[in-house]
Enzyme design. Structure first.
Site, PDB file in Angstrom:
ATOM      1  N   LYS A 150     -30.533 -11.591  14.194  1.00 30.41           N
ATOM      2  CA  LYS A 150     -31.550 -10.610  14.571  1.00 30.41           C
ATOM      3  C   LYS A 150     -32.889 -11.315  14.614  1.00 30.41           C
ATOM      4  O   LYS A 150     -33.159 -12.189  13.793  1.00 30.41           O
ATOM      5  CB  LYS A 150     -31.631  -9.475  13.532  1.00 30.41           C
ATOM      6  CG  LYS A 150     -32.310  -8.235  14.053  1.00 30.41           C
ATOM      7  CD  LYS A 150     -31.342  -7.382  14.847  1.00 30.41           C
ATOM      8  CE  LYS A 150     -31.981  -6.171  15.444  1.00 30.41           C
ATOM      9  NZ  LYS A 150     -30.986  -5.317  16.091  1.00 30.41           N
ATOM     10  N   GLY A 165     -28.682  15.321  19.450  1.00 29.69           N
ATOM     11  CA  GLY A 165     -29.346  14.330  20.307  1.00 29.69           C
ATOM     12  C   GLY A 165     -28.623  14.199  21.630  1.00 29.69           C
ATOM     13  O   GLY A 165     -27.474  13.755  21.669  1.00 29.69           O
ATOM     14  N   GLY A 220     -29.585  12.370  24.368  1.00 30.04           N
ATOM     15  CA  GLY A 220     -30.243  11.303  25.118  1.00 30.04           C
ATOM     16  C   GLY A 220     -29.210  10.527  25.915  1.00 30.04           C
ATOM     17  O   GLY A 220     -28.176  11.062  26.333  1.00 30.04           O
ATOM     18  N   VAL A 240     -26.981   8.286  25.157  1.00 32.07           N
ATOM     19  CA  VAL A 240     -25.616   8.258  24.626  1.00 32.07           C
ATOM     20  C   VAL A 240     -25.093   9.681  24.411  1.00 32.07           C
ATOM     21  O   VAL A 240     -23.983  10.029  24.855  1.00 32.07           O
ATOM     22  CB  VAL A 240     -25.554   7.475  23.293  1.00 32.07           C
ATOM     23  CG1 VAL A 240     -24.133   7.483  22.741  1.00 32.07           C
ATOM     24  CG2 VAL A 240     -26.030   6.048  23.474  1.00 32.07           C
TER      25      VAL A 240
HETATM   26  P1  NAI Z   1     -32.255   8.207  23.375  1.00 36.86           P
HETATM   27  O1  NAI Z   1     -33.646   7.959  22.951  1.00 36.86           O
HETATM   28  O2  NAI Z   1     -31.891   8.115  24.810  1.00 36.86           O
HETATM   29  O3  NAI Z   1     -31.798   9.669  22.862  1.00 36.86           O
HETATM   30  C1  NAI Z   1     -32.115  10.202  21.637  1.00 36.86           C
HETATM   31  C2  NAI Z   1     -32.143  11.705  21.801  1.00 36.86           C
HETATM   32  O4  NAI Z   1     -32.286  12.303  20.514  1.00 36.86           O
HETATM   33  C3  NAI Z   1     -33.291  12.212  22.668  1.00 36.86           C
HETATM   34  O5  NAI Z   1     -32.815  13.161  23.610  1.00 36.86           O
HETATM   35  C4  NAI Z   1     -34.239  12.851  21.644  1.00 36.86           C
HETATM   36  O6  NAI Z   1     -35.004  13.917  22.212  1.00 36.86           O
HETATM   37  C5  NAI Z   1     -33.254  13.343  20.620  1.00 36.86           C
HETATM   38  N1  NAI Z   1     -33.807  13.593  19.287  1.00 36.86           N
HETATM   39  C6  NAI Z   1     -34.797  12.935  18.635  1.00 36.86           C
HETATM   40  N2  NAI Z   1     -35.000  13.481  17.420  1.00 36.86           N
HETATM   41  C7  NAI Z   1     -34.100  14.479  17.290  1.00 36.86           C
HETATM   42  C8  NAI Z   1     -33.787  15.402  16.261  1.00 36.86           C
HETATM   43  N3  NAI Z   1     -34.475  15.432  15.106  1.00 36.86           N
HETATM   44  N4  NAI Z   1     -32.789  16.304  16.469  1.00 36.86           N
HETATM   45  C9  NAI Z   1     -32.102  16.304  17.639  1.00 36.86           C
HETATM   46  N5  NAI Z   1     -32.355  15.460  18.643  1.00 36.86           N
HETATM   47  C10 NAI Z   1     -33.339  14.552  18.479  1.00 36.86           C
HETATM   48  O7  NAI Z   1     -31.369   7.203  22.478  1.00 36.86           O
HETATM   49  P2  NAI Z   1     -29.879   6.721  22.758  1.00 36.86           P
HETATM   50  O8  NAI Z   1     -29.915   5.429  23.490  1.00 36.86           O
HETATM   51  O9  NAI Z   1     -29.074   7.857  23.287  1.00 36.86           O
HETATM   52  O10 NAI Z   1     -29.398   6.375  21.270  1.00 36.86           O
HETATM   53  C11 NAI Z   1     -29.070   7.398  20.342  1.00 36.86           C
HETATM   54  C12 NAI Z   1     -28.707   6.764  19.008  1.00 36.86           C
HETATM   55  O11 NAI Z   1     -27.596   5.883  19.185  1.00 36.86           O
HETATM   56  C13 NAI Z   1     -29.830   5.918  18.387  1.00 36.86           C
HETATM   57  O12 NAI Z   1     -29.753   6.043  16.989  1.00 36.86           O
HETATM   58  C14 NAI Z   1     -29.458   4.507  18.792  1.00 36.86           C
HETATM   59  O13 NAI Z   1     -29.961   3.548  17.877  1.00 36.86           O
HETATM   60  C15 NAI Z   1     -27.936   4.570  18.722  1.00 36.86           C
HETATM   61  N6  NAI Z   1     -27.277   3.569  19.551  1.00 36.86           N
HETATM   62  C16 NAI Z   1     -27.484   3.543  20.906  1.00 36.86           C
HETATM   63  C17 NAI Z   1     -26.844   2.594  21.683  1.00 36.86           C
HETATM   64  C18 NAI Z   1     -27.001   2.586  23.175  1.00 36.86           C
HETATM   65  O14 NAI Z   1     -26.183   1.945  23.864  1.00 36.86           O
HETATM   66  N7  NAI Z   1     -27.983   3.272  23.735  1.00 36.86           N
HETATM   67  C19 NAI Z   1     -25.950   1.579  21.083  1.00 36.86           C
HETATM   68  C20 NAI Z   1     -25.756   1.736  19.648  1.00 36.86           C
HETATM   69  C21 NAI Z   1     -26.423   2.696  18.927  1.00 36.86           C
END
Ligand code: NAI
Length: 348
Positions: free
Chosen positions: A80, A177, A179, A181
């Site tokens: 990292k 969430g 987002g 994923v």
């Molecule tokens: P993203 O930022 O696209 O989506 C996150 C979503 O969670 C957003 O829609 C946001 O509005 C929502 N959110 C934030 N606070 C919230 C709460 N208190 N209650 C409900 N919803 C809430 O992020 P992404 O890329 O979808 O990642 C999601 C999680 O998965 C993160 O923890 C990330 O570290 C983890 N992750 C993602 C990977 C990837 O390929 N994108 C790979 C491995 C882990």
């Protein structure tokens, strides 16, 4: 700063400090293990409260990457990088290029990609001066869809262990969430016939999921308490606290969010309440699996070399099944069994 006294130090193979005063670059690259292959790990760009906090982060996250790579069966180790400073103030092309040259000097021991504070555009800038990057948009595209595919494989392992069934149809799954994923996880669950309960702080995403998947909306602070079969966190880390672990009604917690357990005690509370927890760094490994697949990192295991990306993602399901079995046999929470298994794979 006392290097060797950091609680996060775990016999890391190499930890380097890099600086380039002309671009204000100060970075730490921690290589935890290259026993299974080059140390892979993102580059985090963050204003830390102290240099010691930055070092701790690099040490802790690189160890977690070793475990993630080992459990996912990847020909990779764990590393990292952290760049110290506020990215909105000091990030520049010169700084990223100086950083890339340091990565290059490590000669392939460390391979990096995006993380908090960096994005694909930054990684592409770094890639101008080193080939030791994965996850540029031209190489892999958006990893989120592969992360979501891996989460679905993991949910199958959970459904089998907890409910003795091989499909997800009819199970009630709460996705926190929606987002990159979480939305794709919800879409795939809907296609698989699961009933969805959803929450997001963005009201328009919730409304879209209600319309597209007939999902039931829940307020964000309530979803972990809803009547669910599986709670699937796909938003923030640290959401399983000792308090929320005591409140969860679901029979299992399995989702993409990184570092879901706020404390190890929170994990123990889940286990004591017989709530099955899928260790996050395994179930969310689809993104890194796809990144290394696209970068064609050579496999140490000849048998794995020709595996399709789909076959590699399916390993998440098999590995989780193995961990659930070991955890049950040894009376351990799954996250502890996962760590034990990862360490033994690295030693081997
Ligand atoms: P993203 O930022 O696209 O989506 C996150 C979503 O969670 C957003 O829609 C946001 O509005 C929502 N959110 C934030 N606070 C919230 C709460 N208190 N209650 C409900 N919803 C809430 O992020 P992404 O890329 O979808 O990642 C999601 C999680 O998965 C993160 O923890 C990330 O570290 C983890 N992750 C993602 C990977 C990837 O390929 N994108 C790979 C491995 C882990």
């Amino acid at each position: 700063m006392e290097f060797w006294a950091s609680q996060e130090f775990d016999q890391h193979e190499q930890v380097g400090l890099f600086s380039d005063p002309s671009s204000s670059l100060r970075a730490i690259i921690a290589i935890h293990s290259t026993a299974l292959g080059p140390a892979v790990g993102g580059t985090r760009f963050k204003a830390y409260s102290s240099d010691a906090a930055a070092l701790d982060d690099a040490l802790r996250l690189s160890r977690a990457m070793s475990y993630k790579s080992a459990l996912a069966g990847l020909p990779a180790g764990g590393g990292k990088a952290v760049i110290i400073g506020d990215p909105t103030k000091i990030k520049s092309r010169d700084l990223l290029l100086a950083y890339g040259r340091f990565v290059d000097r490590l000669g392939g021991l460390f391979m990096t990609g995006e993380d908090v504070g960096t994005d694909l555009v930054d990684v592409e800038t770094i890639a101008e001066v080193t080939k030791h990057v994965g996850g540029t948009s031209s190489a892999v595209g958006d990893p989120s869809v592969h992360t979501a595919a891996g989460v679905i494989h993991g949910l199958h392992a959970v459904a089998e262990r907890r409910f003795g069934r091989t499909d997800l149809a009819g199970l009630t799954v709460g996705v926190q969430g929606l987002g990159a994923v979480g939305w794709d996880v919800a879409r795939r669950l809907h296609e698989a016939g699961a009933k969805l309960v959803v929450s997001d702080i963005a009201a328009e995403r919730v409304a879209a999921a209600v319309a597209a998947f007939a999902a039931v909306p829940e307020p964000t602070e309530m979803i972990h308490r809803a009547k669910l079969d599986i709670f699937t966190p796909c938003a923030l880390g640290g959401i399983i606290t000792e308090q929320s672990a005591a409140e969860i009604q679901a029979a299992a917690v399995a989702g993409a969010a990184n570092n879901q357990l706020a404390t190890s005690r929170a994990g123990k509370i889940l286990a004591e309440r017989d709530i099955l927890f899928a260790p996050d760094y395994l179930i969310n490994a689809g993104g890194i699996i796809s990144g290394l697949h696209a970068a064609s990192v050579p496999s140490r295991l000849a048998a794995d070399e020709n595996d399709s990306l789909g076959a590699k993602l399916l390993k998440i399901r098999h590995r989780l099944t193995e961990i659930f079995e070991q955890a049950a046999q040894n009376g351990l929470p799954p996250e502890v069994a996962a760590e034990d298994l990862a360490r033994s794979l690295i030693k081997r």
